[in-house]
Design an enzyme around this catalytic site. Structure first.
Site, PDB file in Angstrom:
ATOM      1  N   TYR A 141      53.684 106.676   8.560  1.00 40.95           N
ATOM      2  CA  TYR A 141      52.557 106.350   9.513  1.00 40.95           C
ATOM      3  C   TYR A 141      52.605 105.000  10.155  1.00 40.95           C
ATOM      4  O   TYR A 141      52.134 104.830  11.187  1.00 40.95           O
ATOM      5  CB  TYR A 141      51.307 106.540   8.979  1.00 40.95           C
ATOM      6  CG  TYR A 141      50.977 108.094   8.568  1.00 40.95           C
ATOM      7  CD1 TYR A 141      50.990 108.903   9.216  1.00 40.95           C
ATOM      8  CD2 TYR A 141      50.861 108.557   6.958  1.00 40.95           C
ATOM      9  CE1 TYR A 141      50.919 110.443   8.901  1.00 40.95           C
ATOM     10  CE2 TYR A 141      50.696 109.597   6.458  1.00 40.95           C
ATOM     11  CZ  TYR A 141      50.833 110.609   7.558  1.00 40.95           C
ATOM     12  OH  TYR A 141      50.644 111.904   7.143  1.00 40.95           O
ATOM     13  N   ASN A 150      43.540 113.004  17.196  1.00 38.22           N
ATOM     14  CA  ASN A 150      44.303 113.300  16.285  1.00 38.22           C
ATOM     15  C   ASN A 150      43.565 113.833  14.863  1.00 38.22           C
ATOM     16  O   ASN A 150      42.787 112.766  14.399  1.00 38.22           O
ATOM     17  CB  ASN A 150      44.942 111.863  16.030  1.00 38.22           C
ATOM     18  CG  ASN A 150      45.960 112.078  14.683  1.00 38.22           C
ATOM     19  OD1 ASN A 150      45.846 112.685  13.987  1.00 38.22           O
ATOM     20  ND2 ASN A 150      46.697 110.766  14.520  1.00 38.22           N
ATOM     21  N   HIS A 196      45.601 121.407  10.544  1.00 39.98           N
ATOM     22  CA  HIS A 196      46.261 122.409  10.222  1.00 39.98           C
ATOM     23  C   HIS A 196      45.395 123.310   9.221  1.00 39.98           C
ATOM     24  O   HIS A 196      45.619 124.549   8.650  1.00 39.98           O
ATOM     25  CB  HIS A 196      47.341 122.092   8.934  1.00 39.98           C
ATOM     26  CG  HIS A 196      48.005 120.692   9.755  1.00 39.98           C
ATOM     27  ND1 HIS A 196      48.948 120.856  10.654  1.00 39.98           N
ATOM     28  CD2 HIS A 196      47.952 119.335   9.208  1.00 39.98           C
ATOM     29  CE1 HIS A 196      49.583 119.774  10.871  1.00 39.98           C
ATOM     30  NE2 HIS A 196      49.025 118.843   9.896  1.00 39.98           N
ATOM     31  N   ASP A 256      37.311 125.818  17.715  1.00 44.93           N
ATOM     32  CA  ASP A 256      36.139 126.486  18.193  1.00 44.93           C
ATOM     33  C   ASP A 256      35.587 125.463  19.019  1.00 44.93           C
ATOM     34  O   ASP A 256      35.194 125.610  20.314  1.00 44.93           O
ATOM     35  CB  ASP A 256      35.231 127.140  17.420  1.00 44.93           C
ATOM     36  CG  ASP A 256      36.072 128.544  16.731  1.00 44.93           C
ATOM     37  OD1 ASP A 256      36.888 128.926  17.289  1.00 44.93           O
ATOM     38  OD2 ASP A 256      35.354 129.054  15.811  1.00 44.93           O
ATOM     39  N   HIS A 270      49.747 113.233  17.266  1.00 45.42           N
ATOM     40  CA  HIS A 270      50.277 113.075  15.647  1.00 45.42           C
ATOM     41  C   HIS A 270      51.254 111.886  15.779  1.00 45.42           C
ATOM     42  O   HIS A 270      52.171 111.744  16.516  1.00 45.42           O
ATOM     43  CB  HIS A 270      50.840 114.383  15.037  1.00 45.42           C
ATOM     44  CG  HIS A 270      50.037 115.252  15.099  1.00 45.42           C
ATOM     45  ND1 HIS A 270      49.138 115.488  14.246  1.00 45.42           N
ATOM     46  CD2 HIS A 270      50.115 116.428  15.840  1.00 45.42           C
ATOM     47  CE1 HIS A 270      48.361 116.790  14.551  1.00 45.42           C
ATOM     48  NE2 HIS A 270      48.961 117.306  15.581  1.00 45.42           N
ATOM     49  N   LEU A 271      51.036 111.075  14.622  1.00 48.39           N
ATOM     50  CA  LEU A 271      51.871 109.870  14.449  1.00 48.39           C
ATOM     51  C   LEU A 271      53.320 110.146  14.163  1.00 48.39           C
ATOM     52  O   LEU A 271      54.027 109.571  14.624  1.00 48.39           O
ATOM     53  CB  LEU A 271      51.246 108.712  13.592  1.00 48.39           C
ATOM     54  CG  LEU A 271      50.109 108.191  13.862  1.00 48.39           C
ATOM     55  CD1 LEU A 271      49.225 107.345  12.821  1.00 48.39           C
ATOM     56  CD2 LEU A 271      50.164 107.161  14.927  1.00 48.39           C
ATOM     57  N   SER A 272      53.488 111.205  13.144  1.00 53.28           N
ATOM     58  CA  SER A 272      54.728 111.524  12.653  1.00 53.28           C
ATOM     59  C   SER A 272      55.069 112.806  13.490  1.00 53.28           C
ATOM     60  O   SER A 272      54.116 113.448  14.016  1.00 53.28           O
ATOM     61  CB  SER A 272      54.448 111.909  11.386  1.00 53.28           C
ATOM     62  OG  SER A 272      53.740 112.971  10.891  1.00 53.28           O
ATOM     63  N   ARG A 303      52.437 122.074   7.721  1.00 55.10           N
ATOM     64  CA  ARG A 303      52.181 120.854   8.779  1.00 55.10           C
ATOM     65  C   ARG A 303      52.668 121.567  10.126  1.00 55.10           C
ATOM     66  O   ARG A 303      52.397 121.085  11.121  1.00 55.10           O
ATOM     67  CB  ARG A 303      52.584 119.670   8.649  1.00 55.10           C
ATOM     68  CG  ARG A 303      52.392 118.722   7.489  1.00 55.10           C
ATOM     69  CD  ARG A 303      52.563 117.319   7.518  1.00 55.10           C
ATOM     70  NE  ARG A 303      52.133 116.781   6.037  1.00 55.10           N
ATOM     71  CZ  ARG A 303      51.047 116.188   5.882  1.00 55.10           C
ATOM     72  NH1 ARG A 303      50.094 116.156   6.652  1.00 55.10           N
ATOM     73  NH2 ARG A 303      50.902 115.618   4.641  1.00 55.10           N
TER      74      ARG A 303
END
Length: 147
Positions: free
Chosen positions: A24, A75, A81, A88, A101-103, A112
């Site tokens: 991260y 994020n 997940h 909703d 997402h950072l990664s 993931r």
């Protein structure tokens, strides 16, 4: 005055800079906020930047965004997940959503690879570290332009 872009961060993102920096990075969430604020200013946008470790609070913020925001950059962390509730809320918000997402979640564990958030998002930015928030703001400037 134009409505701000909500930048919402989910569980464990308060640990940026110390939690698994090899994945991260070493930037803290305060560093991310400062970079996002700087980029938003360049684009003529305002932001409302928040983080929570609680799913219900995140859902409440998404619901608040419906009337208070011009768009959502999200994020959701691990809730990406697992949370149909977040999906909703995003669908009900009727706002442009950009998932960050950072990664690169597709180069990680198979659990993931599925995102509930993606079903409500205009686009997904992953794998660029904290720069992903700036890229999301660039995209949001085109989706929710300043009036």
């Amino acid at each position: 005055m134009a409505k701000p872009v909500f930048i919402l961060n989910g569980p464990n993102l308060n640990m940026l800079g110390t939690r698994e920096p090899e994945i991260y990075g070493r930037d803290t969430l305060d560093d991310v906020r400062a970079r996002a604020q700087g980029r938003a200013s360049q684009l003529g946008l305002s932001i409302d930047f928040r983080q929570t470790n609680h799913e219900g609070e995140l859902i409440g913020w998404i619901q608040e965004a419906r009337g208070a925001a011009s768009g959502i950059i999200l994020n959701a962390g691990s809730l990406t997940h697992t949370s149909i509730g977040v999906l909703d809320a995003l669908s009900a918000a009727e706002l442009p959503v950009i998932e960050v997402h950072l990664s690169n979640i597709f180069r990680r564990e198979s659990f993931r690879h599925h995102s509930y958030v993606s079903a409500a998002a205009k686009g997904v930015i992953c794998g660029f570290g904290v720069q992903g928030y700036e890229l999301a703001l660039d995209a949001m400037a085109k989706l929710a332009p300043v009036s």
